[in-house]
Design a protein around this motif. Structure first.
Motif, short mmCIF file in Angstrom:
data_model
loop_
_atom_site.label_atom_id
_atom_site.label_comp_id
_atom_site.label_asym_id
_atom_site.label_seq_id
_atom_site.Cartn_x
_atom_site.Cartn_y
_atom_site.Cartn_z
N GLY A 97 4.15 0.12 2.77
CA GLY A 97 2.72 0.25 2.56
C GLY A 97 2.29 -0.01 1.12
N ALA A 98 1.01 -0.37 0.97
CA ALA A 98 0.46 -0.62 -0.36
C ALA A 98 -0.56 0.44 -0.75
N GLU A 99 -0.74 1.47 0.08
CA GLU A 99 -1.66 2.56 -0.24
C GLU A 99 -0.89 3.74 -0.82
N PHE A 100 -1.57 4.50 -1.68
CA PHE A 100 -0.93 5.68 -2.24
C PHE A 100 -1.94 6.82 -2.34
N TYR A 101 -1.40 8.03 -2.43
CA TYR A 101 -2.20 9.18 -2.82
C TYR A 101 -1.29 10.12 -3.59
#
Length: 293
Positions: A97-101
């Motif tokens: 994935g290329a999303e983060f939190y």
């Protein structure tokens, strides 16, 4: 001891030699192996070698994907004095994935961030990891999330990778939250009475221009208010008719969650999205909720 009359052994071929051997035995009541049997088994041994190499390659890539995923998504959220936090992350169609939190300590408070690189795969994930970890490092010196985002923008532009990152970050001190947005979706502020308003959002994604246009907003949370951040994968989820989930539906769901804990809020939103899209997930779905207690 076995009563064997014929024995056939062929290598299971690897790139640098034999990975093992395939051994067949025929007893005395059977015809001995022929050269045709040997040729067939040699071919099978070669195919087994290819299968084993492919499996090892897959395991290596899977381990690399797991490592990249860990670098963009925390295993768990820390306990934050005075703040309740909860998050949900669902991987999209890409294995990486290329999303983060993230939620992390900053000077005299706590910080959080959410965002993602435009793209998929290992390169996008590595850029995303750099932004996530860069915010953590810069927060040691910077007391303002805007300055931390500006420094990250300079680093991305200098790399000239062609990647840009949409992100939002905030530093929490007591009940005051300073937000900094770079092309990310606005946050949803859920009021104690069920009203929902969206923050300004906007700004220009990181990595596009040397002079970053970071949009700022200061929010002071009062009792019963919850701040909800979300990825594009949430509002862009589609149903069978091709309709997007959207922020209007998100606001309707949040309105029904007034007074609920962040964990209940993120679960309710994800369950509604799941029902709307029939369980399909194309892009990563990230939901992060914060409430000052």
């Amino acid at each position: 001891v076995m009563g064997a009359a014929s024995l056939l052994v062929v290598p299971i071929q690897g790139e640098a030699g034999a990975l093992g051997a395939l051994t067949l035995v025929r007893l005395r009541d059977r015809e001995p192996f022929s050269l045709a049997d040997l040729g067939l088994m040699e071919e099978i041994g070669a195919h087994l070698g290819l299968a084993l190499r492919a499996r090892r390659s897959f395991q290596t890539r899977s381990q690399a994907a797991d490592a990249l995923r860990t670098s963009v998504v925390p295993r768990s959220l820390p306990d934050i004095p005075g703040v309740e936090a909860a998050a949900i992350y669902h991987a999209g169609s890409s294995p990486v994935g290329a999303e983060f939190y993230d939620v992390f300590p900053v000077r005299d408070g706590w910080g959080f961030a959410l965002g993602g690189a435009a793209g998929k795969g290992e390169e996008a994930a590595s850029v995303t990891a750099m932004v996530r970890n860069g915010l953590r490092v810069l927060s040691v010196w910077e007391s303002d999330p805007v300055e931390a985002m500006r420094r990250l923008n300079h680093a991305l532009v200098a790399q000239n990778s062609g990647m840009f990152v949409m992100a939002v970050a905030g530093f929490v001190r007591a009940r005051r939250i300073m937000l900094a947005g770079a092309g990310h979706h606005p946050a949803a502020l859920l009021q104690a009475d069920g009203g929902v308003r969206f923050t300004a959002g906007g700004g220009v994604p990181l990595g596009i221009a040397p002079e970053a246009e970071i949009l700022t907003e200061e929010i002071t949370l009062t009792s019963g208010q919850t701040l909800v951040f979300y990825s594009d994968g949430l509002v862009a989820s589609q149903n069978d008719q091709g309709e997007a989930y959207g922020e209007t539906r998100l606001a309707d769901v949040l309105a029904r969650c007034a007074g609920q804990s962040p964990a209940t809020v993120v679960k309710a939103v994800e369950e509604d999205r799941h029902a709307f899209s029939g369980g399909r997930v194309w892009d990563e779905v990230v939901i992060l909720a914060l409430r000052v207690v």
